[in-house]
Design an enzyme around this catalytic site. Structure first.
Site, PDB file in Angstrom:
ATOM      1  N   GLY A  35      55.278  20.671  -0.487  1.00 29.43           N
ATOM      2  CA  GLY A  35      56.327  19.873   0.151  1.00 29.43           C
ATOM      3  C   GLY A  35      56.721  20.489   1.490  1.00 29.43           C
ATOM      4  O   GLY A  35      56.745  19.802   2.527  1.00 29.43           O
ATOM      5  N   HIS A  36      57.008  21.785   1.482  1.00 28.57           N
ATOM      6  CA  HIS A  36      57.325  22.470   2.743  1.00 28.57           C
ATOM      7  C   HIS A  36      56.152  22.363   3.723  1.00 28.57           C
ATOM      8  O   HIS A  36      56.335  22.120   4.912  1.00 28.57           O
ATOM      9  CB  HIS A  36      57.587  23.960   2.500  1.00 28.57           C
ATOM     10  CG  HIS A  36      58.727  24.270   1.594  1.00 28.57           C
ATOM     11  ND1 HIS A  36      58.558  24.774   0.330  1.00 28.57           N
ATOM     12  CD2 HIS A  36      60.074  24.163   1.765  1.00 28.57           C
ATOM     13  CE1 HIS A  36      59.731  24.979  -0.237  1.00 28.57           C
ATOM     14  NE2 HIS A  36      60.678  24.607   0.610  1.00 28.57           N
ATOM     15  N   GLY A 146      62.738  17.060   4.487  1.00 29.77           N
ATOM     16  CA  GLY A 146      62.094  16.264   3.440  1.00 29.77           C
ATOM     17  C   GLY A 146      63.025  15.193   2.877  1.00 29.77           C
ATOM     18  O   GLY A 146      64.218  15.439   2.665  1.00 29.77           O
ATOM     19  N   GLN A 147      62.447  14.030   2.595  1.00 31.06           N
ATOM     20  CA  GLN A 147      63.185  12.943   1.942  1.00 31.06           C
ATOM     21  C   GLN A 147      63.592  13.332   0.522  1.00 31.06           C
ATOM     22  O   GLN A 147      64.491  12.741  -0.064  1.00 31.06           O
ATOM     23  CB  GLN A 147      62.302  11.686   1.937  1.00 31.06           C
ATOM     24  CG  GLN A 147      62.875  10.481   1.213  1.00 31.06           C
ATOM     25  CD  GLN A 147      64.184  10.003   1.823  1.00 31.06           C
ATOM     26  OE1 GLN A 147      64.443  10.229   3.010  1.00 31.06           O
ATOM     27  NE2 GLN A 147      65.018   9.365   1.013  1.00 31.06           N
ATOM     28  N   VAL A 175      56.757  15.012  -1.564  1.00 30.13           N
ATOM     29  CA  VAL A 175      55.454  15.427  -2.089  1.00 30.13           C
ATOM     30  C   VAL A 175      55.631  15.726  -3.576  1.00 30.13           C
ATOM     31  O   VAL A 175      56.571  16.428  -3.974  1.00 30.13           O
ATOM     32  CB  VAL A 175      54.917  16.664  -1.342  1.00 30.13           C
ATOM     33  CG1 VAL A 175      53.601  17.129  -1.958  1.00 30.13           C
ATOM     34  CG2 VAL A 175      54.743  16.346   0.142  1.00 30.13           C
ATOM     35  N   SER A 184      59.447  21.343  -6.002  1.00 28.30           N
ATOM     36  CA  SER A 184      60.697  22.035  -5.693  1.00 28.30           C
ATOM     37  C   SER A 184      60.489  23.515  -5.964  1.00 28.30           C
ATOM     38  O   SER A 184      59.792  23.874  -6.922  1.00 28.30           O
ATOM     39  CB  SER A 184      61.828  21.502  -6.595  1.00 28.30           C
ATOM     40  OG  SER A 184      62.912  22.417  -6.616  1.00 28.30           O
TER      41      SER A 184
HETATM   42  P1  AMP Z   1      64.269  24.160   0.843  1.00 27.09           P
HETATM   43  O1  AMP Z   1      63.388  25.351   1.047  1.00 27.09           O
HETATM   44  O2  AMP Z   1      64.387  23.739  -0.583  1.00 27.09           O
HETATM   45  O3  AMP Z   1      65.599  24.297   1.552  1.00 27.09           O
HETATM   46  O4  AMP Z   1      63.534  22.960   1.540  1.00 27.09           O
HETATM   47  C1  AMP Z   1      63.174  23.032   2.902  1.00 27.09           C
HETATM   48  C2  AMP Z   1      62.745  21.666   3.363  1.00 27.09           C
HETATM   49  O5  AMP Z   1      61.628  21.219   2.599  1.00 27.09           O
HETATM   50  C3  AMP Z   1      63.843  20.611   3.176  1.00 27.09           C
HETATM   51  O6  AMP Z   1      63.866  19.765   4.315  1.00 27.09           O
HETATM   52  C4  AMP Z   1      63.392  19.876   1.949  1.00 27.09           C
HETATM   53  O7  AMP Z   1      63.834  18.530   1.902  1.00 27.09           O
HETATM   54  C5  AMP Z   1      61.888  19.923   2.100  1.00 27.09           C
HETATM   55  N1  AMP Z   1      61.241  19.706   0.808  1.00 27.09           N
HETATM   56  C6  AMP Z   1      61.475  20.380  -0.353  1.00 27.09           C
HETATM   57  N2  AMP Z   1      60.739  19.866  -1.360  1.00 27.09           N
HETATM   58  C7  AMP Z   1      60.028  18.839  -0.833  1.00 27.09           C
HETATM   59  C8  AMP Z   1      59.083  17.899  -1.359  1.00 27.09           C
HETATM   60  N3  AMP Z   1      58.725  17.912  -2.647  1.00 27.09           N
HETATM   61  N4  AMP Z   1      58.569  16.989  -0.518  1.00 27.09           N
HETATM   62  C9  AMP Z   1      58.926  16.956   0.790  1.00 27.09           C
HETATM   63  N5  AMP Z   1      59.802  17.817   1.353  1.00 27.09           N
HETATM   64  C10 AMP Z   1      60.347  18.741   0.565  1.00 27.09           C
END
Ligand code: AMP
Length: 286
Positions: A35-36, A146-147, A175, A184
């Site tokens: 996702g990231h 990310g959405q 993703v 996640s």
């Molecule tokens: P985080 O590390 O959880 O703060 O996430 C960092 C970025 O990655 C944020 O903009 C999230 O929305 C995005 N993100 C996390 N999981 C996903 C995913 N499964 N699909 C797309 N983007 C994601």
């Protein structure tokens, strides 16, 4: 890839990169997954330069939440980012971001108490405070989010507009693993059995998607059905299910373009979120 921990140095390097062409920025809390990496790929495709950050931001965790045990795997993360051509990785220490005497809070009032903000008081204030700081330090052309975190998207759009950040926010699709589970960093907490239980989140949303595609427009009927699917799983505890306008996060009675169905549920102690979005052509994105 340059590793930068000092905000002043990050500001200088980012300005140098920007002077040479568009600068994309991907803020994260690390424990990187596909996702990231999809955000990084989007920036690499569009911007001349890409900067990422890893900062596990204490201000966005509640006192009883998982800040202490949030997964940290800096070496693996930094190897992944270097591999795909990220030019600079900003990894500030907590004291560099919040030095003694730090006393400012950036708060998007109203939106900050919706969806996850209702069950995690102070969470979005922590997010907007750190993102405002990161935007001021990096000053990118575009920032990628990310959405998956749909309420965060609404809050950050409002932040950027209200504070005149001249930064384009690019929102990338969720993703998922092949079985539907949204990726996640917190999935790392799940046992095999818990991960199986977590599949109910995307299953409930898939059902809602099928219903919307079949013409269902009644928000409360859709909401009830999603809650029922989640509640039928004894290994899950629903936190919220809401049908809202994706921009102002206010409840909607009927499904229209830009309607968001967002949910959160606990699998044991792990809180997971997921959502679907109805686009302008009534297509369901999830
Ligand atoms: P985080 O590390 O959880 O703060 O996430 C960092 C970025 O990655 C944020 O903009 C999230 O929305 C995005 N993100 C996390 N999981 C996903 C995913 N499964 N699909 C797309 N983007 C994601």
């Amino acid at each position: 890839m340059r590793l930068i921990s000092d905000p002043a140095e990050m500001r200088k390097i980012a300005a140098q990169l920007l002077a040479d062409g568009a600068l994309g920025f991907v803020p994260t809390m690390g424990a990187l997954h596909r996702g990231h990496m999809s955000l990084v790929t989007a920036s690499r495709a569009r911007d001349r330069h890409t900067v990422a950050s890893i900062f596990v931001n204490p201000k966005q965790f509640g006192p009883t939440e998982d800040f202490g045990r949030y997964p940290r795997q800096f070496d693996a993360d930094s190897a992944l980012l270097a591999d795909v051509g990220v030019e600079a990785l900003f990894t500030p220490a907590i004291e560099a971001m919040y030095p003694a005497g730090f006393s400012t809070k950036v708060s998007v009032e109203g939106l900050n108490s919706k969806l996850c903000g209702a069950s995690r008081p102070g969470h979005f204030d922590g997010v907007t405070t750190v993102v405002a700081k990161l935007f001021n330090i990096v000053q990118p052309t575009r920032a990628y989010f990310g959405q998956k975190d749909a309420a965060q998207v609404a809050v950050l759009r409002r932040l950027a507009r209200d504070l005149n950040f001249d930064i384009e926010l690019v929102i990338c699709p969720i993703v998922r693993d092949p079985d539907g589970l949204a990726l996640s960093s917190r999935n790392a907490y799940l046992t095999r059995e818990q991960r199986h239980a977590a599949l109910s989140l995307s299953r409930a949303l898939n059902q809602a998607r099928a219903d919307i595609e079949a013409g269902e427009r009644d928000a409360e009927r859709l909401r009830r059905k999603v809650i029922d699917t989640l509640s039928a799983n004894i290994d899950l505890r629903p936190d919220y299910v809401e049908v809202v306008d994706a921009d102002n996060l206010l409840a909607r009675k009927t499904v229209e373009p830009n309607t968001l169905i967002a949910l959160a549920a606990f699998v044991d102690g792990t809180r997971l979120i997921d959502n679907l979005l109805v686009d302008a052509a009534f297509r369901v994105l999830m």
